[in-house]
Design a protein around this motif. Structure first.
Motif, mmCIF file in Angstrom:
data_model
loop_
_atom_site.group_PDB
_atom_site.id
_atom_site.type_symbol
_atom_site.label_atom_id
_atom_site.label_comp_id
_atom_site.label_asym_id
_atom_site.label_seq_id
_atom_site.Cartn_x
_atom_site.Cartn_y
_atom_site.Cartn_z
ATOM 1 N N PHE A 19 5.156 2.854 5.923
ATOM 2 C CA PHE A 19 3.781 3.165 6.294
ATOM 3 C C PHE A 19 4.176 3.464 7.885
ATOM 4 O O PHE A 19 3.353 4.160 8.363
ATOM 5 C CB PHE A 19 3.113 1.832 6.481
ATOM 6 C CG PHE A 19 1.515 1.960 7.142
ATOM 7 C CD1 PHE A 19 0.720 2.743 6.893
ATOM 8 C CD2 PHE A 19 1.597 1.058 8.366
ATOM 9 C CE1 PHE A 19 -0.383 3.057 7.600
ATOM 10 C CE2 PHE A 19 0.301 1.132 8.949
ATOM 11 C CZ PHE A 19 -0.764 2.125 8.556
ATOM 12 N N SER A 20 5.052 3.004 8.515
ATOM 13 C CA SER A 20 5.489 3.292 9.831
ATOM 14 C C SER A 20 6.017 4.683 9.988
ATOM 15 O O SER A 20 5.523 5.348 11.132
ATOM 16 C CB SER A 20 6.514 2.088 10.422
ATOM 17 O OG SER A 20 6.087 0.934 10.662
ATOM 18 N N SER A 21 6.762 4.840 9.094
ATOM 19 C CA SER A 21 7.229 6.298 8.908
ATOM 20 C C SER A 21 5.918 7.316 8.788
ATOM 21 O O SER A 21 6.223 8.468 9.533
ATOM 22 C CB SER A 21 8.107 6.710 7.863
ATOM 23 O OG SER A 21 9.463 5.776 8.180
ATOM 24 N N ALA B 198 11.478 -12.067 -2.522
ATOM 25 C CA ALA B 198 11.051 -10.631 -2.830
ATOM 26 C C ALA B 198 9.887 -9.937 -2.514
ATOM 27 O O ALA B 198 9.747 -8.950 -2.215
ATOM 28 C CB ALA B 198 11.318 -10.641 -4.497
ATOM 29 N N TRP B 199 8.756 -10.955 -2.389
ATOM 30 C CA TRP B 199 7.666 -10.607 -1.722
ATOM 31 C C TRP B 199 7.853 -9.937 -0.620
ATOM 32 O O TRP B 199 7.160 -9.004 0.025
ATOM 33 C CB TRP B 199 6.506 -11.576 -2.054
ATOM 34 C CG TRP B 199 5.361 -11.414 -1.090
ATOM 35 C CD1 TRP B 199 4.466 -10.522 -1.523
ATOM 36 C CD2 TRP B 199 4.762 -12.009 0.184
ATOM 37 N NE1 TRP B 199 3.400 -10.718 -0.467
ATOM 38 C CE2 TRP B 199 3.673 -11.599 0.265
ATOM 39 C CE3 TRP B 199 5.544 -13.091 0.740
ATOM 40 C CZ2 TRP B 199 2.989 -11.949 1.603
ATOM 41 C CZ3 TRP B 199 4.725 -13.663 1.999
ATOM 42 C CH2 TRP B 199 3.667 -12.941 2.309
ATOM 43 N N LEU B 200 8.346 -10.740 0.301
ATOM 44 C CA LEU B 200 8.643 -10.334 1.762
ATOM 45 C C LEU B 200 9.299 -9.202 1.991
ATOM 46 O O LEU B 200 9.110 -8.162 2.653
ATOM 47 C CB LEU B 200 9.131 -11.671 2.489
ATOM 48 C CG LEU B 200 8.523 -12.787 2.810
ATOM 49 C CD1 LEU B 200 9.208 -13.873 3.367
ATOM 50 C CD2 LEU B 200 7.377 -12.450 3.716
ATOM 51 N N ASP B 201 10.270 -9.007 1.166
ATOM 52 C CA ASP B 201 11.344 -7.961 1.123
ATOM 53 C C ASP B 201 10.412 -6.468 0.702
ATOM 54 O O ASP B 201 10.449 -5.432 1.472
ATOM 55 C CB ASP B 201 12.537 -7.884 0.110
ATOM 56 C CG ASP B 201 13.479 -8.706 0.901
ATOM 57 O OD1 ASP B 201 13.372 -9.214 1.868
ATOM 58 O OD2 ASP B 201 14.268 -9.242 -0.041
ATOM 59 N N GLY B 202 9.477 -6.786 -0.385
ATOM 60 C CA GLY B 202 8.532 -5.589 -0.634
ATOM 61 C C GLY B 202 7.596 -5.275 0.337
ATOM 62 O O GLY B 202 7.330 -4.119 0.453
ATOM 63 N N ARG B 203 7.062 -6.273 1.058
ATOM 64 C CA ARG B 203 6.123 -6.080 2.025
ATOM 65 C C ARG B 203 6.827 -5.424 3.139
ATOM 66 O O ARG B 203 6.188 -4.610 3.567
ATOM 67 C CB ARG B 203 5.557 -7.383 2.529
ATOM 68 C CG ARG B 203 4.431 -7.412 3.165
ATOM 69 C CD ARG B 203 3.933 -8.832 3.812
ATOM 70 N NE ARG B 203 2.969 -8.911 4.423
ATOM 71 C CZ ARG B 203 2.815 -8.719 6.051
ATOM 72 N NH1 ARG B 203 3.863 -8.471 6.740
ATOM 73 N NH2 ARG B 203 1.650 -8.639 6.610
ATOM 74 N N GLY B 204 8.160 -5.751 3.654
ATOM 75 C CA GLY B 204 8.565 -5.062 4.615
ATOM 76 C C GLY B 204 9.044 -3.653 4.278
ATOM 77 O O GLY B 204 8.980 -2.573 5.032
ATOM 78 N N ASN B 205 9.354 -3.202 2.778
ATOM 79 C CA ASN B 205 9.631 -1.947 2.665
ATOM 80 C C ASN B 205 8.316 -1.076 2.663
ATOM 81 O O ASN B 205 8.372 0.063 3.240
ATOM 82 C CB ASN B 205 10.047 -1.861 1.135
ATOM 83 C CG ASN B 205 11.360 -2.486 0.955
ATOM 84 O OD1 ASN B 205 12.295 -2.381 1.903
ATOM 85 N ND2 ASN B 205 11.734 -2.821 -0.333
#
Length: 292
Positions: A206-208, A194-201
């Protein structure tokens, strides 16, 4: 793969001074004194800067550190003194642990506010090629974390990681404390994913945003991403956020209940040493210019 500086700073320029300053006590003063250069090295772990960009960032960071040592370190030393007084009693109830965690979060608020303009100026100066490099570096690190913490990590390695972080403050743990950590991790199945998924989101958002860095409202939108970062981590992560905080409080309390006298002494010594560093690092505010 580029060299990664140690630490858990996950967003560019966010909380950098606090994270560097709250490192190992033996190196706290040196880390703080060279924090500006350390942050530049860390940023360049993600994107190669031009000489002009590096100079501008260093100037911003030095001003930020001056503000920080004049206005924030006394707050930290006062809090550490309060924490030391409480731990001297050999107990720390869950509500007190929660309070001290809230204090740490409160310290990050003014630091985040100061970091936003610095980050904004740097990000606005990036070329399209540098933005692509930055995004690629973030994606590379995300993949690295996924391999390290999900694909290749074992339950024993996870236990050892938490034990090592805990021993920084309590010293060598006893068997009961290690068992508490082992059970705590077993009960939190899915938390790392869940932490990694949240970090990826967050990174995707941020990239956008970087594609719109020339727009007038860029800094305001960046500030929202930094201050209210959980909004960008997805519903699944947000649903776990409150539980995660409570889990950490409960783990801390259980570890302290299971602590021997030597653990409390170690915690007292570490807190005292860190407070001494904060007192030594604090610099006086510049005198106000007399009115003419």
């Amino acid at each position: 793969m580029k060299h990664r500086l140690p630490g858990q700073v996950t967003r560019i320029l966010l909380f950098s001074l606090l994270a560097l300053q709250l490192g190992a006590c033996s190196s706290t003063r040196l880390s703080y004194q060279f924090a500006d250069r350390g942050v530049v090295w860390w940023v360049e772990d993600y994107v190669d800067l031009t000489g002009a960009q590096e100079d501008a960032l260093l100037q911003d960071l030095r001003q930020m550190r001056e503000w920080h040592c004049q206005t924030q370190l006394t707050r930290y030393s006062d809090w550490l003194a309060e924490l030391r007084r409480e731990t001297a009693r050999g107990e720390l109830p869950p509500e007190h642990i929660r309070y001290h965690r809230q204090q740490l979060a409160a310290f990050l608020e003014p630091l985040s506010a100061r970091a936003v303009p610095v980050a904004s100026r740097l990000l606005k100066s990036l070329t399209d090629e540098q933005v692509r490099e930055l995004v690629a570096s973030m994606e590379e690190q995300q993949a690295e974390y996924r391999r390290e913490y999900l694909d290749e990590d074992t339950p024993q390695e996870a236990v050892e990681r938490v034990v090592e972080r805990t021993e920084r403050w309590l010293g060598d743990l006893n068997d009961r404390q290690v068992a508490i950590i082992r059970q705590w991790l077993a009960d939190r199945e899915g938390a790392t994913e869940a932490w990694l998924d949240g970090r990826g989101n967050w990174q995707a958002a941020f990239s956008s945003l970087l594609e719109q860095r020339r727009q007038a409202d860029f800094e305001d939108r960046l500030r929202d991403m930094i201050i209210h970062y959980q909004r960008y981590q997805g519903e699944a992560y947000q649903a776990r956020a409150g539980r995660n905080a409570d889990d950490i409080v409960q783990l801390t309390h259980k570890l302290l209940v299971a602590a021997d006298d030597r653990h409390w002494r170690h915690l007292q010594e570490e807190t005292s040493d860190l407070r001494q560093d904060m007192v030594a690092l604090a610099c006086p505010a510049e005198p106000a210019t007399a009115a003419r």
